[in-house]
Design an enzyme around this catalytic site. Sequence first.
Site, PDB file in Angstrom:
ATOM      1  N   ARG A 135       0.819  -1.216   0.000  1.00  0.00           N
ATOM      2  CA  ARG A 135       0.000   0.000   0.000  1.00  0.00           C
ATOM      3  C   ARG A 135       0.856   1.270   0.000  1.00  0.00           C
ATOM      4  NH1 ARG A 135      -2.364  -3.763  -1.094  1.00  0.00           N
ATOM      5  NH2 ARG A 135      -4.340  -4.567  -0.284  1.00  0.00           N
ATOM      6  N   SER A 137     -10.995  -0.629   3.495  1.00  0.00           N
ATOM      7  CA  SER A 137     -10.240  -1.129   4.653  1.00  0.00           C
ATOM      8  C   SER A 137      -9.720   0.034   5.481  1.00  0.00           C
ATOM      9  CB  SER A 137      -9.070  -2.000   4.195  1.00  0.00           C
ATOM     10  OG  SER A 137      -9.544  -3.150   3.530  1.00  0.00           O
ATOM     11  N   GLU A 193      -4.993   2.582   7.234  1.00  0.00           N
ATOM     12  CA  GLU A 193      -4.841   2.576   5.778  1.00  0.00           C
ATOM     13  C   GLU A 193      -5.513   3.795   5.181  1.00  0.00           C
ATOM     14  OE1 GLU A 193      -6.003  -0.289   2.014  1.00  0.00           O
ATOM     15  OE2 GLU A 193      -5.196  -1.180   3.818  1.00  0.00           O
TER      16      GLU A 193
END
Length: 317
Positions: free
Chosen positions: A191, A240, A310
């Site tokens: 990510r 998420s 996130e």
Amino acid sequence: MSIIWEKSWHQAGEMILKPDFQRELVKLLGKRARFDLDLDRLTTWGVGGPVRFHCRVHTPLEAAQVISLAKQAKVPWMVLGRGSNLLVSDQGYPGVMLRLAGPLAKLELEDGTIKAGAGASLPALVKLAAVNGLSGLEWAVGIPATVGGAVAGNAGANGFEMSDITDQISLLLENGEIKAFKGQEIKSGYRHLDLPAQSLVLEALLEFKPDDPAMIHRRMKRLLERRLGAQPLIKRTAGSVFKNPPGDYAGRLIEQAGCKGLSVGDAMVSVRHANFIENRGKATASQIIELMQVVSDRVKSQAGVRLQPEVEVVGRV
């Protein structure tokens, strides 16, 4: 300030506005410069106060000029994609949010590759690739994002990620220069893409593998059905909330800590997938932050793991 907010919020700083800053934005962009625009309508969570300056830019030059004006006026800036991975404070964002539009949101098919503007819709890119028999992006079906956000955040699922298909990235650098980088030149991680500081993704050249469109659509259908069965896609969420820690899943740890269904006001940990927080109606950013903190503390207490957000948290408390 909470641990979650302290570690993840986008520094806004103290603004010292020049009197002509707003006038210069209007001179440059006309009606594409808007002021005090409510962000709850522009984020998938449906929360957040107003953004002081909202600027739709159509060219790299316009983006560079807006950023230059912001720097001169000591105003923070950031890119606003589809608001799908973003938590804006209830006080809003006191800076400039850039929306890449027009030519910066185009998709162009070129001999088995797709040149994608950073402002282009990721779902539109997924569809274009599938229709033309280009495989490699099926995993992204159902993910609301812009191409630029997906590239910069190295979005991924099911063992795949954007860096797998990114051949070249065009960036607007901090000094105003536009430079193209080969995908392998930029270090990628979970990510994360290690982009130069204060750079802006303008465009990406994406490489695919040829395949039967019918086969691609079948894979996408299976993946979407699985996602719909496991995630609250029809609810107001931001995807998420926490990153998966090495060797484990945030959702599993959150569920194990007994957090499913936990709520603060109208913010609730989804009973379908524990790594999602739903806005059940009138949740506020402060409630979501408080719930994130409770979840993080419980997981830390029970599993010894401190979850990292996130979602990007921006603005000021």
